[in-house]
Design an enzyme around this catalytic site. Structure first.
Site, mmCIF file in Angstrom:
data_model
loop_
_atom_site.group_PDB
_atom_site.id
_atom_site.type_symbol
_atom_site.label_atom_id
_atom_site.label_comp_id
_atom_site.label_asym_id
_atom_site.label_seq_id
_atom_site.Cartn_x
_atom_site.Cartn_y
_atom_site.Cartn_z
ATOM 1 N N ASP A 167 41.502 40.144 42.804
ATOM 2 C CA ASP A 167 42.247 39.543 43.913
ATOM 3 C C ASP A 167 43.574 40.284 44.078
ATOM 4 O O ASP A 167 44.001 41.028 43.188
ATOM 5 C CB ASP A 167 42.566 38.068 43.623
ATOM 6 N N ASP A 203 40.440 32.716 41.560
ATOM 7 C CA ASP A 203 41.250 31.538 41.265
ATOM 8 C C ASP A 203 40.800 30.293 42.020
ATOM 9 O O ASP A 203 41.146 29.180 41.647
ATOM 10 C CB ASP A 203 42.732 31.804 41.549
ATOM 11 N N ASP A 217 35.467 30.799 44.584
ATOM 12 C CA ASP A 217 35.225 32.017 43.802
ATOM 13 C C ASP A 217 34.225 31.781 42.676
ATOM 14 O O ASP A 217 33.767 32.729 42.046
ATOM 15 C CB ASP A 217 36.541 32.521 43.171
#
Length: 926
Positions: free
Chosen positions: A343, A644, A648
């Site tokens: 990310d 997070d 996901d």
């Protein structure tokens, strides 16, 4: 619910008082939020398990027989040595093994407790704070948001679109909508969508979840792939050792009864009808003990133990490096990672958002909004305050007000304060009618509010700037004028957005619309199912947030690239922002950047062709991330993924290694992951890669050392037994060597700390043989050297060393024993570096290794010098000690010479094992 709150001594607005005495009172009345853990295995349990080893049991029986025969033949004063010395050696092996296992169990237990310690958002004394789940009490107000675990039983107080997954408790997969009509929340369930506030009514054993958890047995732990492979290798090596032991037993047995060798304790050769039965029995028991001891030495119990020690050591040290391991196998797999999909926000950046650029009502303005009209401010204040799950804790003791919430929400609220926002006042001027929380697919959040003074219902939306712009058809301008968004104006606004993104700013836009009465739901049931109208909107403002790149991330990415690990960035941000950050972080150097919509529209063949070039994927949805992970795995990559959010979870689960974020990560994401990065920092991910490679390398070091000892000990005893009818290494001596090489060496070599050199190597192949050609070369040379030297001492030692007298044979045997142990100690240092020339690099920094080698040497001297009766040795002169040390020392030049020998590229062990596997399959099918 108001009456219940009063009975519990709490407030539905401010929660319990933040007072220790009241918290303790609640705990006394209603219990703590814990459940009784099953009693863990104590030290004596591990001691008992160690004693259950069949070979050690046989040795104890043999020790008893040796003691009985010795006392009968030589009397109690002289005949107890052999039996007691074997029993002492066995007890020592058992003690060291059980202490080591017990310590590792305690390490794993403390890490498991760390995993259970979840932080919960609560309101106490009117202030929002985070506390441990174990500190939660009945009467607390808990704030729930998407991805959270419900930490206790409770009742719904307030919230919007709160959807709960109760499958863990009821088995029903369909999410349950919680509202005032159905207010019950069960501990252990997960928040699927929305947010809310709950009043805790039951904790710990007062909940069904607590009672269920208390009934679960102790976690037995998992067996990692490497442990499985090593257990198989240990079984195979043990079978070879067993074959050698049987051969040695049969040869010595025959040699004794044909009169080729003497009996035990120099009792002479066997003569039928003349040799006493007790002497024959004692000799046979001694021969059997030697055979069993060879099995004990040959079976490398230390191989699986080395993995356990290495994993336990790595897990403990990884906690210091801000990584909490949830699944042991991930430690090993991380060393094989070939690509990391990361990310952007919070991982590559600091996640400290600050609004630095603003475009409001048709113009760029300063961040304080000087010159804005009161009407524009009112609209912005409504959007900032009501369309947010963040809050502001009132200032105390002269400190500034504390903003609580996600980094994005905090940045927007702090900007509101700069504009002159009075948070509590604005909240009171309107009522929230309905909420649509932020969605990572839509990338926006909305709220419908009813303005108290005028009765107007407004729907405010905020989200990704280009998405809000696309939904807008009007633009709010200076003087509260609303003008149509023409093509030219849209192009101008896109230039504004792209200009901000080019400076690594994250763009958020605000828009609103006003509803007529007939657009509103008329009953509560309609309100629950109501979807907020998404447009056409009146665009109010565009803001640019700066989230600085984390210090150390560019260097960490460079290390990954040098280590053969490709770093790809997957983000929901605008493509221009993503490219700017990726360039700053050294990710976008030669690859390409694209949007998720482009990636998902590729055909499977096209996707596989283009994916190796892709370095950045922007405006991606969770399904895009999952698709990338699956495609990479299909291409043979070992994939690590960071995540997070709740959405996901599928990608984290699909990846070879799922890495969730400890600060911003939801509980759903953490439960789907293998490792939790506690500081959300990409640099910590690189440390995990280093640890993964270190574990694998440490196991290889120990395997090389272990097999060298096995090959040398078995070869020496076998050749000596076949040719001379006796063995140079006695049962007690072999047990001592077993203790050195199995437990102490495993502890020394498996806990070598990682170095940065590990990141200069390519990733460890997932199917790469554990025993490399380098290891085979090293161990064969060392074993050959030891066998040659020790057999020379066995057959010609008395002549070479000029040993004479009745103690000559015993002295020679003691020298052989010492020389063998010295070879292992020096070879232990050799094993630290499989290929490098400088075997002493970092030697003194590893105090545990130095302590183990030094301690083993000291114990060896004690055994030979002070316990010669028990160890079947004699005291040696300093010249003899020097000879033993020199023999051990010469293993270093042998290792240096060995590193000059070229090795074939194709794996010898891998090819041989492949043939073995094929023949095994053929035999099984037959």
């Amino acid at each position: 619910i108001n009456g219940l709150a009063n009975s519990l001594g709490t407030s539905l607005h401010e929660g319990l008082k933040d007072d220790l005495s009241q918290i303790q009172k609640q705990q006394e009345l209603f219990g703590k939020n814990t459940y009784p853990r099953p009693p863990h295995k104590g030290f004596f349990g591990f001691l008992f398990d160690a004693f259950k080893d069949p070979t050690l049991v046989i040795l104890m029986i043999c020790a008893a027989l040796a003691l009985a025969c010795g006392i009968k033949s030589h009397g109690a004063k002289e005949g107890w040595y052999d039996g007691v010395s074997i029993a002492f050696a066995v007890v020592l092996v058992v003690l060291v093994t059980s202490i080591s296992d017990y310590k590792q169990a305690l390490e794993f237990m403390s890490l498991n407790e760390e995993k259970r310690n979840i932080l919960v958002d609560v309101e106490r004394g009117g202030r929002r704070m985070k506390i441990s789940i174990f500190e939660l009490v009945v009467g607390d107000l808990v704030l729930l948001s998407i991805g959270d675990q419900v930490p206790a039983d409770g009742l719904f107080v307030a919230g919007h679109s709160l959807s709960i997954d109760e499958s863990t408790m009821t088995g029903e997969s369909k999410p349950v909508v919680v509202s005032h009509k159905r207010p019950f929340l069960l501990s252990g369930c997960k928040v699927n969508e929305g947010y809310g506030k709950m009043l805790v009514t039951g904790v710990g054993m007062g909940t069904e979840w607590g009672r269920s958890m208390a009934q679960l047995g102790e976690d037995k732990g998992e067996e990692t792939p490497l442990q499985v492979r090593l257990s198989g290798a240990a079984t195979f090596i043990g079978q070879v050792g067993l074959a050698v032991a049987i051969l040695v037993f049969v040869i010595l047995f025959i040699f004794y009864f044909v009169g080729h060798t003497e009996g035990s304790n120099n009792s002479g050769k066997f003569k039928a009808k003349h040799t006493p039965t007790s002497t024959v029995l004692k000799t046979v028991v001694d021969i059997f003990i030697i055979g069993v001891t060879i099995v004990v030495v040959a079976v490398p119990e230390g191989l699986p133990l080395a993995v356990t020690l290495s994993l336990a050591f790595a897990m403990k040290k990884m906690m210091v490096d801000k990584a909490l391991v949830r699944r042991l196998s991930a430690c090993e797999t991380m060393g094989s990672a070939t690509t990391i999909c990361t990310d952007k926000t919070g991982t590559l950046t600091l996640n400290q958002m600050t609004i630095v650029k603003t475009w409001i009502a048709g113009n760029f303005t300063d961040v304080e909004g000087k010159g804005l009209s009161s009407d524009t401010r009112t609209l912005l204040f409504e959007a900032i305050t009501q369309n947010s799950v963040a809050t502001i804790n009132a200032a105390i003791e002269g400190k500034k007000p504390e903003v609580i919430g996600s980094p994005t929400e905090k940045a927007i609220l702090l900007w509101g304060l700069k504009l002159g926002l009075d948070f509590c006042l604005v909240k009171s001027l309107s009522q929230v009618v309905h909420v649509e929380p932020f969605n990572s697919t839509k990338k926006k959040a909305g709220v419908a509010i009813n303005v108290v003074a005028s009765g107007i219902v407004r729907v405010h939306w905020k989200g990704a700037a280009e998405i809000i712009l696309e939904e807008s058809n009007m633009l709010l301008c200076t003087g509260n004028l609303k003008v149509s968004l023409t093509k030219n104006r849209r192009r101008e606004l896109m230039n504004v957005i792209e200009g901000m993104c080019a400076h690594s700013l994250r763009c958020i836009a605000f828009g609103y619309l006003e509803l007529k009465d007939y657009d509103m739901p008329t009953c509560e049931e309609q309100l629950e199912n109501w979807k907020l109208p998404e447009g056409p909107l009146i665009l109010t403002a565009i803001v640019g947030m700066k989230d600085p790149c984390r210090p150390g991330v560019p260097e960490a990415v460079r290390k990954c690239q040098a280590a053969g690990v490709v770093v790809r960035m997957i983000t929901g941000d605008n493509l221009a922002t993503a490219k700017a950050i990726a360039t700053e972080c050294n990710i976008l150097q030669s690859g390409i950047a694209l949007e998720g919509v482009t990636f998902r529209t590729y055909s499977d063949e096209m996707r596989k062709k283009e994916l190796p070039k892709i370095a950045v994927m922007a405006r991606s949805s969770p399904s895009d991330k999952l698709l990338m992970v699956r495609t990479l795995r299909e291409l043979g990559e070992v994939v690590a993924v960071t995540g997070d959010g709740t959405n996901d979870a599928p990608a984290l689960h699909e990846a070879d290694i799922g890495l969730s974020m400890g600060i911003e990560g939801t509980e759903v994401a953490k439960e789907s992951s293998d490792i939790i990065i506690l500081d959300d920092n990409f640099a910590s991910v690189v440390k995990v890669v280093r640890w993964g490679r270190s574990i694998y390398l440490n196991i290889q070091k120990f395997i090389q050392f272990q097999l060298t000892v096995n090959v040398a000990a078995l070869t020496i005893n076998f050749i000596a037994a076949v040719s001379a009818g006796n063995v140079p290494l006695t049962a007690v001596q072999l047990l001592w060597v077993n203790l050195i090489m199995d437990t102490l060496a495993a502890l020394a070599l498996a806990t070598e700390p990682p170095t940065d050199d590990l990141l200069l190597r390519p990733p460890v192949g997932r199917k790469e043989p554990l025993i490399s050609n380098v290891m085979i070369r090293n161990l064969m040379l060392q074993a050959l050297y030891q066998v040659i030297v020790l057999l020379i001492l066995q057959f010609r030692g008395k002549d070479i060393l000029k040993l004479k007298g009745p103690q000559a044979t015993k002295t020679n045997t003691t020298i052989i024993f010492n020389a063998f142990v010295m070879c292992q100690l020096f070879n232990e240092v050799n094993a630290r570096k499989l290929e490098e020339w400088n075997i002493f690099e970092g030697f003194l920094r590893n105090r545990l290794f130095v302590g183990i080698v030094g301690g083993t040497l000291l114990l060896q001297v004690i055994i030979v010098e002070f316990l010669n009766q028990f160890a079947s040795t004699v005291k040696l002169s300093w010249q003899h000690w020097l000879i033993c040390i020199m023999i051990g020392f010469l293993s270093w030049p042998v290792a240096f010479i060995g590193k000059l020998i070229p090795i074939p590229k194709r794996s010898i062990w891998g090819s041989w094992m492949a043939r073995t596997d094929r023949s095994t399959l053929k035999n099984e099918s037959t």
